[in-house]
Design a protein around this motif. Structure first.
Motif, PDB file in Angstrom:
ATOM      1  N   PHE A  17       0.832  -1.192   0.000  1.00 34.45           N
ATOM      2  CA  PHE A  17       0.000   0.000   0.000  1.00 34.45           C
ATOM      3  C   PHE A  17       0.876   1.255   0.000  1.00 34.45           C
ATOM      4  O   PHE A  17       0.593   2.214  -0.720  1.00 34.45           O
ATOM      5  CB  PHE A  17      -0.946   0.005   1.205  1.00 34.45           C
ATOM      6  CG  PHE A  17      -1.862   1.190   1.226  1.00 34.45           C
ATOM      7  CD1 PHE A  17      -2.900   1.293   0.310  1.00 34.45           C
ATOM      8  CD2 PHE A  17      -1.673   2.211   2.141  1.00 34.45           C
ATOM      9  CE1 PHE A  17      -3.746   2.400   0.313  1.00 34.45           C
ATOM     10  CE2 PHE A  17      -2.501   3.321   2.148  1.00 34.45           C
ATOM     11  CZ  PHE A  17      -3.547   3.415   1.240  1.00 34.45           C
ATOM     12  N   GLU A  18       1.955   1.236   0.793  1.00 35.38           N
ATOM     13  CA  GLU A  18       2.868   2.372   0.818  1.00 35.38           C
ATOM     14  C   GLU A  18       3.524   2.581  -0.541  1.00 35.38           C
ATOM     15  O   GLU A  18       3.711   3.720  -0.977  1.00 35.38           O
ATOM     16  CB  GLU A  18       3.910   2.192   1.922  1.00 35.38           C
ATOM     17  CG  GLU A  18       3.316   2.369   3.309  1.00 35.38           C
ATOM     18  CD  GLU A  18       4.256   1.997   4.438  1.00 35.38           C
ATOM     19  OE1 GLU A  18       5.381   1.513   4.167  1.00 35.38           O
ATOM     20  OE2 GLU A  18       3.856   2.182   5.600  1.00 35.38           O
ATOM     21  N   GLU A  19       3.868   1.489  -1.225  1.00 41.04           N
ATOM     22  CA  GLU A  19       4.417   1.604  -2.583  1.00 41.04           C
ATOM     23  C   GLU A  19       3.391   2.221  -3.524  1.00 41.04           C
ATOM     24  O   GLU A  19       3.737   3.037  -4.376  1.00 41.04           O
ATOM     25  CB  GLU A  19       4.851   0.244  -3.099  1.00 41.04           C
ATOM     26  CG  GLU A  19       6.094  -0.290  -2.428  1.00 41.04           C
ATOM     27  CD  GLU A  19       6.430  -1.712  -2.851  1.00 41.04           C
ATOM     28  OE1 GLU A  19       5.774  -2.259  -3.754  1.00 41.04           O
ATOM     29  OE2 GLU A  19       7.363  -2.282  -2.264  1.00 41.04           O
ATOM     30  N   LEU A  20       2.136   1.835  -3.378  1.00 41.04           N
ATOM     31  CA  LEU A  20       1.065   2.401  -4.189  1.00 41.04           C
ATOM     32  C   LEU A  20       0.953   3.904  -3.954  1.00 41.04           C
ATOM     33  O   LEU A  20       0.788   4.682  -4.903  1.00 41.04           O
ATOM     34  CB  LEU A  20      -0.269   1.713  -3.881  1.00 41.04           C
ATOM     35  CG  LEU A  20      -1.501   2.266  -4.578  1.00 41.04           C
ATOM     36  CD1 LEU A  20      -1.400   2.069  -6.087  1.00 41.04           C
ATOM     37  CD2 LEU A  20      -2.750   1.603  -4.036  1.00 41.04           C
ATOM     38  N   LEU A  21       1.080   4.327  -2.707  1.00 41.46           N
ATOM     39  CA  LEU A  21       1.022   5.759  -2.398  1.00 41.46           C
ATOM     40  C   LEU A  21       2.186   6.514  -3.038  1.00 41.46           C
ATOM     41  O   LEU A  21       2.010   7.638  -3.516  1.00 41.46           O
ATOM     42  CB  LEU A  21       1.013   5.986  -0.886  1.00 41.46           C
ATOM     43  CG  LEU A  21      -0.272   5.597  -0.161  1.00 41.46           C
ATOM     44  CD1 LEU A  21      -0.119   5.827   1.336  1.00 41.46           C
ATOM     45  CD2 LEU A  21      -1.466   6.348  -0.705  1.00 41.46           C
ATOM     46  N   VAL A  22       3.366   5.915  -3.056  1.00 36.80           N
ATOM     47  CA  VAL A  22       4.525   6.550  -3.700  1.00 36.80           C
ATOM     48  C   VAL A  22       4.246   6.732  -5.193  1.00 36.80           C
ATOM     49  O   VAL A  22       4.486   7.802  -5.756  1.00 36.80           O
ATOM     50  CB  VAL A  22       5.811   5.727  -3.465  1.00 36.80           C
ATOM     51  CG1 VAL A  22       6.947   6.224  -4.359  1.00 36.80           C
ATOM     52  CG2 VAL A  22       6.220   5.793  -2.003  1.00 36.80           C
ATOM     53  N   VAL A  23       3.717   5.695  -5.827  1.00 37.00           N
ATOM     54  CA  VAL A  23       3.388   5.785  -7.257  1.00 37.00           C
ATOM     55  C   VAL A  23       2.332   6.865  -7.477  1.00 37.00           C
ATOM     56  O   VAL A  23       2.452   7.704  -8.375  1.00 37.00           O
ATOM     57  CB  VAL A  23       2.908   4.423  -7.805  1.00 37.00           C
ATOM     58  CG1 VAL A  23       2.342   4.574  -9.210  1.00 37.00           C
ATOM     59  CG2 VAL A  23       4.047   3.419  -7.782  1.00 37.00           C
ATOM     60  N   PHE A  24       1.299   6.858  -6.663  1.00 42.64           N
ATOM     61  CA  PHE A  24       0.234   7.860  -6.775  1.00 42.64           C
ATOM     62  C   PHE A  24       0.817   9.267  -6.648  1.00 42.64           C
ATOM     63  O   PHE A  24       0.539  10.140  -7.478  1.00 42.64           O
ATOM     64  CB  PHE A  24      -0.830   7.611  -5.697  1.00 42.64           C
ATOM     65  CG  PHE A  24      -1.948   8.602  -5.728  1.00 42.64           C
ATOM     66  CD1 PHE A  24      -3.003   8.445  -6.621  1.00 42.64           C
ATOM     67  CD2 PHE A  24      -1.949   9.697  -4.878  1.00 42.64           C
ATOM     68  CE1 PHE A  24      -4.040   9.366  -6.658  1.00 42.64           C
ATOM     69  CE2 PHE A  24      -2.982  10.624  -4.912  1.00 42.64           C
ATOM     70  CZ  PHE A  24      -4.027  10.455  -5.801  1.00 42.64           C
ATOM     71  N   ASP A  25       1.631   9.487  -5.601  1.00 44.32           N
ATOM     72  CA  ASP A  25       2.241  10.809  -5.406  1.00 44.32           C
ATOM     73  C   ASP A  25       3.100  11.209  -6.594  1.00 44.32           C
ATOM     74  O   ASP A  25       3.081  12.360  -7.022  1.00 44.32           O
ATOM     75  CB  ASP A  25       3.088  10.826  -4.127  1.00 44.32           C
ATOM     76  CG  ASP A  25       2.244  10.803  -2.861  1.00 44.32           C
ATOM     77  OD1 ASP A  25       1.010  10.991  -2.950  1.00 44.32           O
ATOM     78  OD2 ASP A  25       2.821  10.572  -1.780  1.00 44.32           O
ATOM     79  N   ASN A  26       3.863  10.250  -7.136  1.00 43.59           N
ATOM     80  CA  ASN A  26       4.717  10.554  -8.282  1.00 43.59           C
ATOM     81  C   ASN A  26       3.902  10.961  -9.494  1.00 43.59           C
ATOM     82  O   ASN A  26       4.250  11.915 -10.191  1.00 43.59           O
ATOM     83  CB  ASN A  26       5.613   9.363  -8.620  1.00 43.59           C
ATOM     84  CG  ASN A  26       6.797   9.253  -7.701  1.00 43.59           C
ATOM     85  OD1 ASN A  26       7.286  10.241  -7.171  1.00 43.59           O
ATOM     86  ND2 ASN A  26       7.260   8.041  -7.486  1.00 43.59           N
ATOM     87  N   VAL A  27       2.833  10.250  -9.756  1.00 47.92           N
ATOM     88  CA  VAL A  27       2.007  10.551 -10.932  1.00 47.92           C
ATOM     89  C   VAL A  27       1.277  11.879 -10.761  1.00 47.92           C
ATOM     90  O   VAL A  27       1.210  12.689 -11.673  1.00 47.92           O
ATOM     91  CB  VAL A  27       1.007   9.404 -11.211  1.00 47.92           C
ATOM     92  CG1 VAL A  27      -0.018   9.799 -12.261  1.00 47.92           C
ATOM     93  CG2 VAL A  27       1.756   8.147 -11.629  1.00 47.92           C
ATOM     94  N   VAL A  28       0.747  12.116  -9.577  1.00 48.86           N
ATOM     95  CA  VAL A  28      -0.079  13.299  -9.356  1.00 48.86           C
ATOM     96  C   VAL A  28       0.753  14.558  -9.111  1.00 48.86           C
ATOM     97  O   VAL A  28       0.421  15.628  -9.617  1.00 48.86           O
ATOM     98  CB  VAL A  28      -1.054  13.050  -8.175  1.00 48.86           C
ATOM     99  CG1 VAL A  28      -1.802  14.311  -7.789  1.00 48.86           C
ATOM    100  CG2 VAL A  28      -2.045  11.955  -8.545  1.00 48.86           C
TER     101      VAL A  28
END
Length: 156
Positions: A111-122
């Motif tokens: 989930f934390e990895e998903l948040l990193v990806v989300f933050d990077n994209v957004v």
């Protein structure tokens, strides 16, 4: 319980294909397994790597409903894994609190990895995302230095 698990050497090969039913969850002892989705034209969308000491959170989820895999898994290095039958998961979760905490920690890490990806994209530009990706790939490789291939670029 141990008699039901399989210690398996996995050379660089596809372990799981989209649509297959998951029969085991993998606990990685050594090597690295890449989880990804494959598009209709064969293109790959990276999800995450399984590294020594980690287990496949997605396989742990699929076991609860006995669903087919939505992802592909491939050993990108020679890998040794303990294959734990899916039907043992409920028993392990109930009987051993340490296993329960291990599973929760795996979910949390993904989930934390998903948040990193989300933050990077957004929140980041393409150049920052590319730099992050390249640094991450280099850190996960066995190379001891970044390849330096310089060539003169034409002036525009």
């Amino acid at each position: 319980m141990i008699k039901d698990c399989i210690l398996k050497n996995i050379p660089g090969e596809v372990i799981m294909r989209t649509g297959q039913y998951i029969k085991h969850t993998l606990l990685i002892g050594s090597g690295r397994v890449k989880l990804y989705r494959q598009g209709d034209d064969g293109e790959e969308a990276f999800i995450y790597d399984l590294e020594p000491g980690s287990a496949c959170a997605l396989s742990m989820i699929c076991n609860t409903k006995q669903e087919a895999s939505e992802i592909m898994a491939k050993a990108v290095e020679d890998t040794v894994a303990i294959m734990i039958p899916i039907q043992l998961m409920d028993e392990l979760m109930q009987k051993y609190k340490t296993w329960y905490y291990f599973v929760i920690a795996n979910y949390r890490a993904r989930f934390e990895e998903l948040l990193v990806v989300f933050d990077n994209v957004v929140f980041k530009g393409m150049d920052e995302r590319l730099e992050f990706y390249l640094k991450n790939q280099f850190a996960n490789s066995k190379a001891n230095r970044f390849p330096s291939r310089t060539r003169k670029l034409p002036m525009i």
